[in-house]
Design a protein around this motif. Structure first.
Motif, PDB file in Angstrom:
ATOM      1  N   THR A  80      39.615  27.485 134.921  1.00 17.43           N
ATOM      2  CA  THR A  80      38.357  27.874 135.548  1.00 17.43           C
ATOM      3  C   THR A  80      37.713  26.709 136.281  1.00 17.43           C
ATOM      4  O   THR A  80      38.025  25.543 136.023  1.00 17.43           O
ATOM      5  CB  THR A  80      37.389  28.419 134.476  1.00 17.43           C
ATOM      6  OG1 THR A  80      36.138  28.757 135.087  1.00 17.43           O
ATOM      7  CG2 THR A  80      37.146  27.386 133.391  1.00 17.43           C
ATOM      8  N   TYR A  82      34.413  26.476 136.018  1.00 18.29           N
ATOM      9  CA  TYR A  82      33.091  26.462 135.384  1.00 18.29           C
ATOM     10  C   TYR A  82      33.189  25.890 133.976  1.00 18.29           C
ATOM     11  O   TYR A  82      33.683  26.535 133.055  1.00 18.29           O
ATOM     12  CB  TYR A  82      32.515  27.875 135.344  1.00 18.29           C
ATOM     13  CG  TYR A  82      32.430  28.500 136.718  1.00 18.29           C
ATOM     14  CD1 TYR A  82      31.382  28.222 137.580  1.00 18.29           C
ATOM     15  CD2 TYR A  82      33.451  29.343 137.172  1.00 18.29           C
ATOM     16  CE1 TYR A  82      31.323  28.775 138.849  1.00 18.29           C
ATOM     17  CE2 TYR A  82      33.396  29.906 138.443  1.00 18.29           C
ATOM     18  CZ  TYR A  82      32.335  29.616 139.273  1.00 18.29           C
ATOM     19  OH  TYR A  82      32.289  30.163 140.523  1.00 18.29           O
ATOM     20  N   GLU A  83      32.681  24.670 133.799  1.00 16.73           N
ATOM     21  CA  GLU A  83      32.808  23.994 132.514  1.00 16.73           C
ATOM     22  C   GLU A  83      31.874  24.557 131.447  1.00 16.73           C
ATOM     23  O   GLU A  83      32.085  24.335 130.255  1.00 16.73           O
ATOM     24  CB  GLU A  83      32.541  22.497 132.673  1.00 16.73           C
ATOM     25  CG  GLU A  83      31.143  22.149 133.138  1.00 16.73           C
ATOM     26  CD  GLU A  83      30.946  20.656 133.329  1.00 16.73           C
ATOM     27  OE1 GLU A  83      29.791  20.260 133.528  1.00 16.73           O
ATOM     28  OE2 GLU A  83      31.928  19.904 133.280  1.00 16.73           O
ATOM     29  N   GLU A  84      30.867  25.340 131.838  1.00 16.93           N
ATOM     30  CA  GLU A  84      29.895  25.825 130.858  1.00 16.93           C
ATOM     31  C   GLU A  84      30.461  26.849 129.884  1.00 16.93           C
ATOM     32  O   GLU A  84      29.824  27.201 128.895  1.00 16.93           O
ATOM     33  CB  GLU A  84      28.655  26.407 131.560  1.00 16.93           C
ATOM     34  CG  GLU A  84      28.913  27.653 132.414  1.00 16.93           C
ATOM     35  CD  GLU A  84      29.125  27.320 133.880  1.00 16.93           C
ATOM     36  OE1 GLU A  84      28.798  28.165 134.729  1.00 16.93           O
ATOM     37  OE2 GLU A  84      29.618  26.207 134.168  1.00 16.93           O
ATOM     38  N   TYR A  85      31.675  27.345 130.149  1.00 12.51           N
ATOM     39  CA  TYR A  85      32.274  28.329 129.255  1.00 12.51           C
ATOM     40  C   TYR A  85      33.169  27.690 128.194  1.00 12.51           C
ATOM     41  O   TYR A  85      33.805  28.408 127.406  1.00 12.51           O
ATOM     42  CB  TYR A  85      33.106  29.342 130.055  1.00 12.51           C
ATOM     43  CG  TYR A  85      32.289  30.189 130.995  1.00 12.51           C
ATOM     44  CD1 TYR A  85      31.567  31.291 130.532  1.00 12.51           C
ATOM     45  CD2 TYR A  85      32.230  29.887 132.356  1.00 12.51           C
ATOM     46  CE1 TYR A  85      30.823  32.062 131.392  1.00 12.51           C
ATOM     47  CE2 TYR A  85      31.484  30.661 133.232  1.00 12.51           C
ATOM     48  CZ  TYR A  85      30.777  31.740 132.744  1.00 12.51           C
ATOM     49  OH  TYR A  85      30.040  32.510 133.604  1.00 12.51           O
ATOM     50  N   ALA A  86      33.236  26.378 128.148  1.00  8.16           N
ATOM     51  CA  ALA A  86      34.172  25.710 127.241  1.00  8.16           C
ATOM     52  C   ALA A  86      33.905  26.064 125.783  1.00  8.16           C
ATOM     53  O   ALA A  86      34.824  26.408 125.032  1.00  8.16           O
ATOM     54  CB  ALA A  86      34.112  24.198 127.446  1.00  8.16           C
ATOM     55  N   TYR A  97      41.585  24.405 127.726  1.00  8.14           N
ATOM     56  CA  TYR A  97      40.586  24.762 128.735  1.00  8.14           C
ATOM     57  C   TYR A  97      40.792  23.827 129.922  1.00  8.14           C
ATOM     58  O   TYR A  97      40.547  22.624 129.826  1.00  8.14           O
ATOM     59  CB  TYR A  97      39.184  24.570 128.137  1.00  8.14           C
ATOM     60  CG  TYR A  97      38.040  25.153 128.921  1.00  8.14           C
ATOM     61  CD1 TYR A  97      37.490  26.385 128.563  1.00  8.14           C
ATOM     62  CD2 TYR A  97      37.481  24.468 129.995  1.00  8.14           C
ATOM     63  CE1 TYR A  97      36.417  26.911 129.261  1.00  8.14           C
ATOM     64  CE2 TYR A  97      36.416  24.998 130.702  1.00  8.14           C
ATOM     65  CZ  TYR A  97      35.887  26.214 130.323  1.00  8.14           C
ATOM     66  OH  TYR A  97      34.825  26.737 131.026  1.00  8.14           O
ATOM     67  N   MET A  99      40.146  22.659 133.904  1.00  3.15           N
ATOM     68  CA  MET A  99      39.185  22.716 134.993  1.00  3.15           C
ATOM     69  C   MET A  99      39.911  22.648 136.336  1.00  3.15           C
ATOM     70  O   MET A  99      40.768  21.794 136.554  1.00  3.15           O
ATOM     71  CB  MET A  99      38.200  21.546 134.883  1.00  3.15           C
ATOM     72  CG  MET A  99      37.257  21.644 133.686  1.00  3.15           C
ATOM     73  SD  MET A  99      36.124  23.046 133.831  1.00  3.15           S
ATOM     74  CE  MET A  99      35.259  22.614 135.334  1.00  3.15           C
ATOM     75  N   ARG A 106      48.119  17.615 133.858  1.00  2.00           N
ATOM     76  CA  ARG A 106      47.213  18.241 132.864  1.00  2.00           C
ATOM     77  C   ARG A 106      47.714  19.630 132.483  1.00  2.00           C
ATOM     78  O   ARG A 106      47.618  20.038 131.322  1.00  2.00           O
ATOM     79  CB  ARG A 106      45.797  18.324 133.468  1.00  2.00           C
ATOM     80  CG  ARG A 106      44.768  18.933 132.516  1.00  2.00           C
ATOM     81  CD  ARG A 106      44.533  18.053 131.309  1.00  2.00           C
ATOM     82  NE  ARG A 106      43.565  18.661 130.392  1.00  2.00           N
ATOM     83  CZ  ARG A 106      43.879  19.497 129.414  1.00  2.00           C
ATOM     84  NH1 ARG A 106      45.161  19.827 129.204  1.00  2.00           N
ATOM     85  NH2 ARG A 106      42.950  20.010 128.640  1.00  2.00           N
ATOM     86  N   GLU A 158      36.227  22.353 119.826  1.00  2.00           N
ATOM     87  CA  GLU A 158      37.681  22.397 119.966  1.00  2.00           C
ATOM     88  C   GLU A 158      38.405  21.738 118.798  1.00  2.00           C
ATOM     89  O   GLU A 158      39.640  21.702 118.769  1.00  2.00           O
ATOM     90  CB  GLU A 158      38.124  21.745 121.283  1.00  2.00           C
ATOM     91  CG  GLU A 158      37.844  20.273 121.367  1.00  2.00           C
ATOM     92  CD  GLU A 158      36.521  19.949 122.044  1.00  2.00           C
ATOM     93  OE1 GLU A 158      36.456  18.966 122.790  1.00  2.00           O
ATOM     94  OE2 GLU A 158      35.551  20.702 121.804  1.00  2.00           O
TER      95      GLU A 158
END
Length: 235
Positions: A80, A82-86, A97, A99, A106, A158
């Protein structure tokens, strides 16, 4: 062994990039490509995959809605912008997850992590005589635990925290990953907690007491927990 992979992303360039990445990994096989959430659900209702590469913001259904609705989830890597959903992703037990834009190195690391977990699952299923101990990796050490000494395992974003008496060890593993290789004495009572039934001191309504710690029993796991508890009641 080839591991089947499904790509789900509404952006054509992202689908092409991930498809190219998958083609570079010898033990990964592209099972399908979806451009919206409904296609993902329909595909998974008729096909089995090992790894799901899932975007979050997609038409018709978001990635989070898909994960919430699927009765059986493949091992999922969120991809994604959008990092706010981690945090929410790790609460849903995704294995990694990523980015956007995702470098190949990665991506490779995330796939290696997923395949390592899948291999552990297969080994656990194939082993009729399972050991009474396990090893868990921390940042700098590999630590041995006896299953019997572990009273609880907690999810912390995590990471997980393994509690065994005065020992508390953190490891970069999802709660679902470790849940799938634990013996039957362990039961999940909450999205953030697994407890060892051998260590239970009391059960109070919607809580489990182990020593001085109190762990909540969530609605989603209540039925399975009390069924297990009932099997072990004397009267």
């Amino acid at each position: 062994m080839k591991y089947r992979c499904l790509i789900a992303d509404d952006e054509p360039p992202a689908r092409k990039l991930l498809s190219d990445y998958v083609s570079k990994i010898g033990n990964l096989e592209l099972a399908g490509v979806c451009s919206n959430g409904v296609e993902v659900v329909e595909f998974l209702s008729e096909n089995t995959v090992d790894i799901l590469l899932l975007d979050i913001r997609m038409p018709l259904m978001t990635g989070m809605e898909i994960l919430n609705d699927l009765p059986e989830r493949p091992l999922t890597i969120l991809v994604t912008a959008y990092e706010e959903y981690a945090l929410k992703g790790y609460e849903l037990d995704v294995i990694d997850y990523l980015m956007k834009p995702v470098p190949f190195e990665r991506f490779q690391k995330a796939i290696d992590k997923a395949i390592e977990y899948l291999a552990v699952q297969v080994a656990a299923d194939d082993n009729s005589e399972k050991p009474d101990y396990f090893f868990i990796k921390t940042d700098t050490r590999i630590v041995k635990f006896m299953f019997a000494e572990v009273s609880a395992i907690e999810a912390q974003r995590e990471y997980i925290k393994i509690i065994a008496g005065s020992r508390k060890v953190m490891s970069l593993v999802s709660l679902t990953s470790i849940a799938n290789v634990l013996p039957p004495d362990f039961v999940r009572i909450h999205r953030s907690y697994i407890i060892n039934m051998r260590h239970i001191d009391e059960v109070q309504s919607n809580e489990v007491v182990i020593g001085k710690e109190i762990y909540p029993i969530s609605r989603n796991y209540r039925e399975v927990f009390f069924e297990k508890l009932g099997d072990r009641k004397l009267l």
